[in-house]
Design an enzyme around this catalytic site. Sequence first.
Site, mmCIF file in Angstrom:
data_model
loop_
_atom_site.group_PDB
_atom_site.id
_atom_site.type_symbol
_atom_site.label_atom_id
_atom_site.label_comp_id
_atom_site.label_asym_id
_atom_site.label_seq_id
_atom_site.Cartn_x
_atom_site.Cartn_y
_atom_site.Cartn_z
ATOM 1 N N GLY A 1 3.201 -1.871 5.355
ATOM 2 C CA GLY A 1 1.854 -1.352 5.470
ATOM 3 C C GLY A 1 1.482 -1.302 4.061
ATOM 4 O O GLY A 1 2.036 -0.895 3.074
ATOM 5 N N GLN B 1 -4.677 1.745 -1.904
ATOM 6 C CA GLN B 1 -3.594 1.619 -2.581
ATOM 7 C C GLN B 1 -3.467 0.655 -3.589
ATOM 8 O O GLN B 1 -2.678 0.368 -4.351
ATOM 9 C CB GLN B 1 -2.367 1.434 -1.802
ATOM 10 C CG GLN B 1 -1.919 2.654 -1.041
ATOM 11 C CD GLN B 1 -0.689 2.184 -0.055
ATOM 12 O OE1 GLN B 1 -0.884 1.889 1.150
ATOM 13 N NE2 GLN B 1 0.495 2.415 -0.596
ATOM 14 N N CYS C 1 6.608 4.966 0.272
ATOM 15 C CA CYS C 1 5.399 4.636 -0.032
ATOM 16 C C CYS C 1 5.380 3.789 -1.286
ATOM 17 O O CYS C 1 5.993 4.244 -2.080
ATOM 18 C CB CYS C 1 4.343 5.937 -0.271
ATOM 19 S SG CYS C 1 2.570 5.441 -0.442
ATOM 20 N N LEU C 2 4.560 2.755 -1.040
ATOM 21 C CA LEU C 2 4.650 1.834 -2.463
ATOM 22 C C LEU C 2 3.884 2.331 -3.539
ATOM 23 O O LEU C 2 3.821 2.102 -4.498
ATOM 24 C CB LEU C 2 3.793 0.385 -1.924
ATOM 25 C CG LEU C 2 4.540 -0.196 -0.827
ATOM 26 C CD1 LEU C 2 3.654 -1.634 -0.529
ATOM 27 C CD2 LEU C 2 5.786 -0.719 -1.292
ATOM 28 N N HIS D 1 0.799 6.340 8.820
ATOM 29 C CA HIS D 1 0.978 6.602 7.511
ATOM 30 C C HIS D 1 -0.328 5.736 6.803
ATOM 31 O O HIS D 1 -0.933 6.332 5.924
ATOM 32 C CB HIS D 1 2.341 5.955 7.103
ATOM 33 C CG HIS D 1 2.475 5.918 5.619
ATOM 34 N ND1 HIS D 1 3.674 6.569 4.948
ATOM 35 C CD2 HIS D 1 2.059 4.963 4.511
ATOM 36 C CE1 HIS D 1 3.621 6.489 3.728
ATOM 37 N NE2 HIS D 1 2.462 5.496 3.486
ATOM 38 N N GLU D 2 -0.594 4.828 7.132
ATOM 39 C CA GLU D 2 -1.693 3.940 6.580
ATOM 40 C C GLU D 2 -3.090 4.537 6.754
ATOM 41 O O GLU D 2 -3.783 4.638 5.783
ATOM 42 C CB GLU D 2 -1.862 2.541 6.876
ATOM 43 C CG GLU D 2 -0.518 1.727 6.644
ATOM 44 C CD GLU D 2 0.024 1.809 5.266
ATOM 45 O OE1 GLU D 2 -0.850 2.171 4.334
ATOM 46 O OE2 GLU D 2 1.177 1.885 5.090
ATOM 47 N N HIS E 1 -3.599 7.438 4.591
ATOM 48 C CA HIS E 1 -4.021 6.895 3.252
ATOM 49 C C HIS E 1 -5.731 6.826 3.164
ATOM 50 O O HIS E 1 -6.206 7.205 2.170
ATOM 51 C CB HIS E 1 -3.340 5.810 2.670
ATOM 52 C CG HIS E 1 -2.121 5.461 2.119
ATOM 53 N ND1 HIS E 1 -1.926 5.992 1.022
ATOM 54 C CD2 HIS E 1 -0.744 5.245 2.467
ATOM 55 C CE1 HIS E 1 -0.823 5.978 0.530
ATOM 56 N NE2 HIS E 1 -0.321 5.268 1.428
#
Length: 161
Positions: free
Chosen positions: A46, A51, A90-91, A132-133, A136
């Site tokens: 995701g 991000q 997480c990226l 999660h997204e 963000h």
Amino acid sequence: MAIRLIVQDPDPVLRERAAQVTKFNANLHKLLRDMAETMYDAEGVGLAAPQVGISKRVIVVDVGDDHGLIEMVNPEIIEASGEQLGPEGCLSIQKLSGDVRRAQKIKVRGQDRNGATFEMEASDFLARAFQHEVDHLNGVLFTDIAESIYDSANRPPRDGE
């Protein structure tokens, strides 16, 4: 298409509430394509627009199931039930993982790349990825809500691993 730089914590864009998208045009379509390519290149499941440094309510998700790539603009979770506790990474936070409590099942409403509204239900890992997204987009990182945080190299295996 282009692979974009993934912003890393503590970049302030990750702490902003992202703005609603009001223009469904070629710029949005390019952002969605770039985000998908960036997510796949980074081997993520995701990615949210903040991000990649864009404070807009746009996400892409692909957990490797039958749904494939899901693009969602202005997503909102409208129903949530059950509970799951599991590992997340997480990226934008390399080297850390954590155990996060999330809803087991959700219903999410958003718009597609052309502005058409749609809803979908998700459970288990897909529900976790959506939550999660969407976090963000609200300036929340998994490290803010994790019950435990650990080095990614030592994360517990996910179901099926």
